[in-house]
Write an enzyme that holds these catalytic residues in place. Structure first.
Site, PDB file in Angstrom:
ATOM      1  N   LYS A 121       0.849  -1.194   0.000  1.00  0.00           N
ATOM      2  CA  LYS A 121       0.000   0.000   0.000  1.00  0.00           C
ATOM      3  C   LYS A 121       0.881   1.240   0.000  1.00  0.00           C
ATOM      4  CE  LYS A 121      -3.744   2.246   2.595  1.00  0.00           C
ATOM      5  NZ  LYS A 121      -4.847   2.035   3.552  1.00  0.00           N
ATOM      6  N   ASP A 226     -13.536   4.097  10.185  1.00  0.00           N
ATOM      7  CA  ASP A 226     -13.857   3.953   8.767  1.00  0.00           C
ATOM      8  C   ASP A 226     -14.290   2.502   8.569  1.00  0.00           C
ATOM      9  OD1 ASP A 226     -14.175   5.178   6.369  1.00  0.00           O
ATOM     10  OD2 ASP A 226     -12.049   5.386   5.910  1.00  0.00           O
TER      11      ASP A 226
HETATM   12  P1  ADP Z   1      -7.631   3.351   1.287  1.00  0.00           P
HETATM   13  O1  ADP Z   1      -7.053   3.846   2.560  1.00  0.00           O
HETATM   14  O2  ADP Z   1      -7.101   4.136   0.144  1.00  0.00           O
HETATM   15  O3  ADP Z   1      -9.104   3.201   1.315  1.00  0.00           O
HETATM   16  P2  ADP Z   1      -7.411   0.471   1.675  1.00  0.00           P
HETATM   17  O4  ADP Z   1      -6.383   0.017   2.646  1.00  0.00           O
HETATM   18  O5  ADP Z   1      -8.813   0.490   2.152  1.00  0.00           O
HETATM   19  O6  ADP Z   1      -6.986   1.892   1.075  1.00  0.00           O
HETATM   20  O7  ADP Z   1      -7.296  -0.442   0.364  1.00  0.00           O
HETATM   21  C1  ADP Z   1      -8.024  -0.153  -0.823  1.00  0.00           C
HETATM   22  C2  ADP Z   1      -8.434  -1.457  -1.508  1.00  0.00           C
HETATM   23  O8  ADP Z   1      -7.282  -2.254  -1.814  1.00  0.00           O
HETATM   24  C3  ADP Z   1      -9.293  -2.341  -0.643  1.00  0.00           C
HETATM   25  O9  ADP Z   1     -10.640  -2.032  -0.756  1.00  0.00           O
HETATM   26  C4  ADP Z   1      -8.991  -3.732  -1.178  1.00  0.00           C
HETATM   27  O10 ADP Z   1      -9.739  -3.979  -2.330  1.00  0.00           O
HETATM   28  C5  ADP Z   1      -7.537  -3.629  -1.575  1.00  0.00           C
HETATM   29  N1  ADP Z   1      -6.649  -4.112  -0.504  1.00  0.00           N
HETATM   30  C6  ADP Z   1      -6.037  -3.359   0.434  1.00  0.00           C
HETATM   31  N2  ADP Z   1      -5.270  -4.104   1.252  1.00  0.00           N
HETATM   32  C7  ADP Z   1      -5.383  -5.371   0.828  1.00  0.00           C
HETATM   33  C8  ADP Z   1      -4.822  -6.621   1.268  1.00  0.00           C
HETATM   34  N3  ADP Z   1      -3.984  -6.691   2.294  1.00  0.00           N
HETATM   35  N4  ADP Z   1      -5.171  -7.732   0.589  1.00  0.00           N
HETATM   36  C9  ADP Z   1      -6.022  -7.670  -0.457  1.00  0.00           C
HETATM   37  N5  ADP Z   1      -6.575  -6.533  -0.918  1.00  0.00           N
HETATM   38  C10 ADP Z   1      -6.268  -5.389  -0.289  1.00  0.00           C
END
Ligand code: ADP
Ligand code: MG
Length: 389
Positions: A121, A226
């Protein structure tokens, strides 16, 4: 934003040295003048200038020629520094497809040498829209020297610390693997965001699991803030994994109860509207919604020190928390103003619909890190550079 990691292969050691020099220069300069880059990088015979040309070509730095003559990192330049560091630590060997675009992050699949796949991320605070950026900058006022690169780094630092602590205490979150700059490396969860689901085999069980999670977090001193269908991943067995932690707060937050209830209402609304499951009408449920007071009382009775207290003493310290919170509070103020709506709990969830759409990255490159203390641990191969800076 596209992350063309092929570029990584074309960059020489010197190119990275100069990229790192720009990052170090941004510790004290919004725009880093050429002579400083030259001196930090320590390359002879105009070497730094040649490297800058390559970096410019690949959009890893931006040249500012109007007011001041100098360079600053782009988000992509920052991405490359973080990725390079994670590669050097042996945690990743390659970057694959993008799996998520959040409001303020990009998520990529990455692999290590053994071919194992992880999620990376990359935080991008303040990229949502130019207007947003401006208002947030205004909001930070005299502290506008806290740039977006710095805030993205704080968000990643916080996310990593919280993910690790939650995982260590048995919460269903991705395994936290590493953090560098604005990047968090974590387990790739085998599941899809709950928002993509319209039908559940066991809606009552999933609903109860979500509510239980909210209550257990509070009992350990934390509120997610959130907690919704975008930040819950669900697998084939309908097991939930919670993600996305930069906005979490302690139960000692002045609006804790309201924030807790907002998380609860988001889930109830999702089950009502999208799944067609009405917990209010389900008599088999032991309880429809958890109570904040009960969760906090449970924590007090257990006498255990909360994770909020533990985390306050982590690498993500009080000052970091203050800086990040100022930005997050500012963005909430702005979101509310944008939508002409008050603090109606409906807001928190509806806002999230944006999560699915591609955010504009027009301002992503506007980030710089002046006035912020940089993580220089990766500049280890620049011993003389530190002295020069
Ligand atoms: P933001 O803070 O931008 O909302 P998130 O951490 O919620 O970011 O991640 C955005 C999207 O990425 C999630 O909705 C999911 O689809 C995907 N995602 C994030 N982390 C993971 C993970 N560890 N494994 C699989 N998919 C992930
Ligand atoms: Mg999210």
């Amino acid at each position: 934003m596209k992350l063309d990691v092929n570029v990584l292969r074309y960059l020489s050691k010197e190119d990275f040295r100069v990229l790192t020099a720009v990052e170090m220069g941004q510790k004290n300069h919004e725009i880093v003048p050429m002579p400083l880059i030259d001196s930090i990088s320590g390359l002879k015979h105009g070497g730094a200038f040649r490297c800058l040309k390559t970096l410019l070509q690949h959009k890893l730095v931006h040249h500012e020629g109007q007011k001041y003559d100098g360079y600053r990192l782009t988000y992509m330049g920052y991405d490359f520094l973080a990725i390079k560091a994670l590669v050097a630590r042996g945690h990743i060997a390659g970057v694959g497809r993008q799996i998520g675009v959040g409001k303020e992050s990009d998520i990529f699949e990455v692999t290590n040498d053994e071919g194992e796949v992880f999620a990376l991320k990359l935080h991008r605070l303040g990229r949502t829209s130019f207007r947003d950026v401006k208002s947030k900058r205004d909001y930070l006022g005299t502290r506008s020297n806290y740039s977006w690169l710095y805030l993205s780094r704080l968000a990643a630092l916080k996310e990593f610390a919280f993910m690790k602590a939650l995982g260590d205490h048995g919460f269903p979150v991705p395994v936290a693997i590493d953090n560098n700059r604005h990047a968090v490396l974590m387990e790739l969860v085998d599941g899809q965001p709950l928002v993509q689901v319209r039908e559940l085999a066991h809606p009552a069980a999933v609903y109860s699991a979500a509510m239980d999670l909210i209550a257990r977090l509070a009992a350990r001193g934390l509120i997610h803030c959130d907690f919704n269908e975008f930040n819950l991943l669900i697998d084939e067995e309908e097991t939930l994994t919670l993600i996305d932690f930069p906005q979490m707060v302690s139960v000692s937050h002045p609006n804790a109860e309201e924030l807790f209830d907002r998380d609860v209402e988001c889930i109830i609304r999702f089950f009502n509207k999208k799944i067609g499951y009405m917990p209010q009408l389900d008599e088999s449920l032991p309880s429809i919604r958890p109570s904040f007071q009960a969760a906090v009382a449970e924590a007090a009775a257990a006498g255990a020190s909360g994770l909020d207290v533990e985390l306050a003493a982590s690498g993500f310290n009080k000052n970091h928390a203050k800086d990040l919170q100022a930005f997050l509070d500012g963005s909430e103020v702005q979101d509310d103003a944008d939508d002409q709506a008050g603090s109606d709990s409906e807001e928190g969830c509806e806002d999230e619909d944006e999560d699915d759409s591609e955010p504009s990255s027009s301002d992503a490159d506007a980030a710089s890190d002046s006035g912020s203390e940089q993580l220089l641990d990766e500049a280890g191969d620049l011993p003389d550079a530190q002295a020069a800076a």
